[in-house]
Write a protein that holds these residues in place. Sequence first.
Motif, PDB file in Angstrom:
ATOM      1  N   GLU A   1     -10.708  83.330  15.883  1.00  0.00           N
ATOM      2  CA  GLU A   1     -10.723  82.186  16.789  1.00  0.00           C
ATOM      3  C   GLU A   1     -11.586  82.545  17.990  1.00  0.00           C
ATOM      4  O   GLU A   1     -11.486  83.658  18.526  1.00  0.00           O
ATOM      5  CB  GLU A   1      -9.326  81.800  17.252  1.00  0.00           C
ATOM      6  CG  GLU A   1      -9.333  80.598  18.184  1.00  0.00           C
ATOM      7  CD  GLU A   1      -8.058  79.761  18.116  1.00  0.00           C
ATOM      8  OE1 GLU A   1      -7.951  78.797  18.884  1.00  0.00           O
ATOM      9  OE2 GLU A   1      -7.184  80.078  17.288  1.00  0.00           O
TER      10      GLU A   1
ATOM     11  N   VAL B   1      -4.105  78.368  22.441  1.00  0.00           N
ATOM     12  CA  VAL B   1      -4.608  79.417  21.552  1.00  0.00           C
ATOM     13  C   VAL B   1      -3.509  80.423  21.239  1.00  0.00           C
ATOM     14  O   VAL B   1      -3.309  80.826  20.082  1.00  0.00           O
ATOM     15  CB  VAL B   1      -5.818  80.125  22.203  1.00  0.00           C
ATOM     16  CG1 VAL B   1      -6.190  81.390  21.429  1.00  0.00           C
ATOM     17  CG2 VAL B   1      -7.015  79.190  22.269  1.00  0.00           C
TER      18      VAL B   1
ATOM     19  N   ALA C   1      -1.696  81.324  17.621  1.00  0.00           N
ATOM     20  CA  ALA C   1      -1.663  82.710  17.125  1.00  0.00           C
ATOM     21  C   ALA C   1      -0.237  83.123  16.778  1.00  0.00           C
ATOM     22  O   ALA C   1      -0.006  83.828  15.776  1.00  0.00           O
ATOM     23  CB  ALA C   1      -2.259  83.642  18.168  1.00  0.00           C
TER      24      ALA C   1
ATOM     25  N   THR D   1      -4.363  87.241  14.277  1.00  0.00           N
ATOM     26  CA  THR D   1      -5.488  86.523  14.893  1.00  0.00           C
ATOM     27  C   THR D   1      -6.351  87.469  15.716  1.00  0.00           C
ATOM     28  O   THR D   1      -5.844  88.219  16.551  1.00  0.00           O
ATOM     29  CB  THR D   1      -4.978  85.399  15.809  1.00  0.00           C
ATOM     30  OG1 THR D   1      -4.282  84.428  15.024  1.00  0.00           O
ATOM     31  CG2 THR D   1      -6.128  84.709  16.531  1.00  0.00           C
TER      32      THR D   1
ATOM     33  N   LEU E   1      -8.872  87.111  18.508  1.00  0.00           N
ATOM     34  CA  LEU E   1      -9.335  86.127  19.489  1.00  0.00           C
ATOM     35  C   LEU E   1     -10.573  86.665  20.184  1.00  0.00           C
ATOM     36  O   LEU E   1     -10.518  87.666  20.903  1.00  0.00           O
ATOM     37  CB  LEU E   1      -8.238  85.844  20.513  1.00  0.00           C
ATOM     38  CG  LEU E   1      -8.639  84.927  21.682  1.00  0.00           C
ATOM     39  CD1 LEU E   1      -9.096  83.563  21.176  1.00  0.00           C
ATOM     40  CD2 LEU E   1      -7.491  84.801  22.668  1.00  0.00           C
TER      41      LEU E   1
ATOM     42  N   VAL F   1      -2.159  88.623  19.546  1.00  0.00           N
ATOM     43  CA  VAL F   1      -3.602  88.552  19.288  1.00  0.00           C
ATOM     44  C   VAL F   1      -4.203  89.941  19.404  1.00  0.00           C
ATOM     45  O   VAL F   1      -3.700  90.804  20.133  1.00  0.00           O
ATOM     46  CB  VAL F   1      -4.333  87.600  20.265  1.00  0.00           C
ATOM     47  CG1 VAL F   1      -3.785  86.185  20.187  1.00  0.00           C
ATOM     48  CG2 VAL F   1      -4.295  88.131  21.690  1.00  0.00           C
TER      49      VAL F   1
END
Length: 443
Positions: A85, A100, A104, A114, A116, A141
């Motif tokens: 992402e 966000v 996640a 994830t 990021l 993340v």
Amino acid sequence: MADLFAPDPETAPPVDEASRPLADRLRPAALDEVIGQSQLLGPQGSLRRMIATGRLGSLILWGPPGTGKTTVARLLAAETGYRFEQISAIFSGVADLKKVFERARMERTGGTQTLLFVDEIHRFNRAQQDSFLPVMENGTVILVGATTENPSFELNAALLSRAQVLRFESLNKDDLQQLLARAEALLENPLPLDEGARESLITLADGDGRAILGLVEEVYAATPAGEVLDAAALQSLVQRRAPIYDKAQDGHYNLISALHKTIRGSDPDAALYYFARMLDAGEDPMFLARRLIRMAVEDIGMADPQALPQTVAARDAYHMLGSPEGELALAQAVVYLASAPKSNAVYTAYKAAMALAKTSGSPMPPMAILNAPTKLMAAEGYNEGYIYDHDTPEGFSGQEYFPEKIGRQRFYAPVERGHEREIKKRLDYFERIRTRNREAGEG
């Protein structure tokens, strides 16, 4: 809920491959295809070792534009099987970050990690940077931030302590040649440039892979079939890229550091080069004038007492003449300082004196050197025993001026270079008289 504005794959027109930017079309599909950054991606590179362990930690990718930071972040996610992402600190705020992080968390409950990627992460303020800390610590993340600025200055210490900083280098000449070859192979058309123009194109790119591919597109679009450009024609076609130089950030500090050290190192040619680079990049000439004045007193001092008047005169000349004529006066000062004898004796002496002044309290100076403007002060002994130096044969009395509590100190130690050689002779002469007088008093 379906995105009402997304194109219908059944009816949307196919993407015209030729209309995509060349940099996008040449984007590597695997880490082995990345050009440059061998210190990170080579067989012993730090990223290769991370991938081999199967565990990727949070990273800060620091380097100039066009060196592959975004591409590498994407490929890291693909290599490790993480969900990718991407957000940009320029366009995102706290509300965006919360969304966000929540996505996640949901993905993680399903077993998906994830990665990021935060572009321009230095643009986030301190509070926004702090918001990453909990999700980094609990594994929500894996943060990969990209920045062109020095993380030491731009990122929170707490954030830096939780991430490894990886330095991306500008692409070198061989890297850029390889990138040009890939572009020619993709387009099945050699660049319409002679050897000199090809070298010039690489110089114009300034280590930026994305920039050189943009220049390549300009060349192809503007050159008729059968024409081959030389360096002058290329310069006329693409005009000129401004040097990558942020006066508030790393480029500024790197070049002024280089200028200062080359002047201190007595290399006028290198000093002129860095001076010219800073002017060419749009540096304020008055900033350079101020720095030259500082160098005159820090690195030359009394070894050449004319260094300070020279730099002050150069500043005044620039004020009078303006740009570009006044720049020559500053250039003359650069050469003068670089070729002058060097001494930091005054600079060192000042720092030592200041350190003592801050720690010695407020001891009384010797009574002999204090004026006695009133009868009471005269009766108390003010000015008693003072020797008027001009009344002595040598014009030097040798009396003690330091407070008795401190005793005699030695801060200034002139060097055997330039004018300070003469000063040293004079001070040594005064010390001999002082010693003679002290011995006579003891006798």
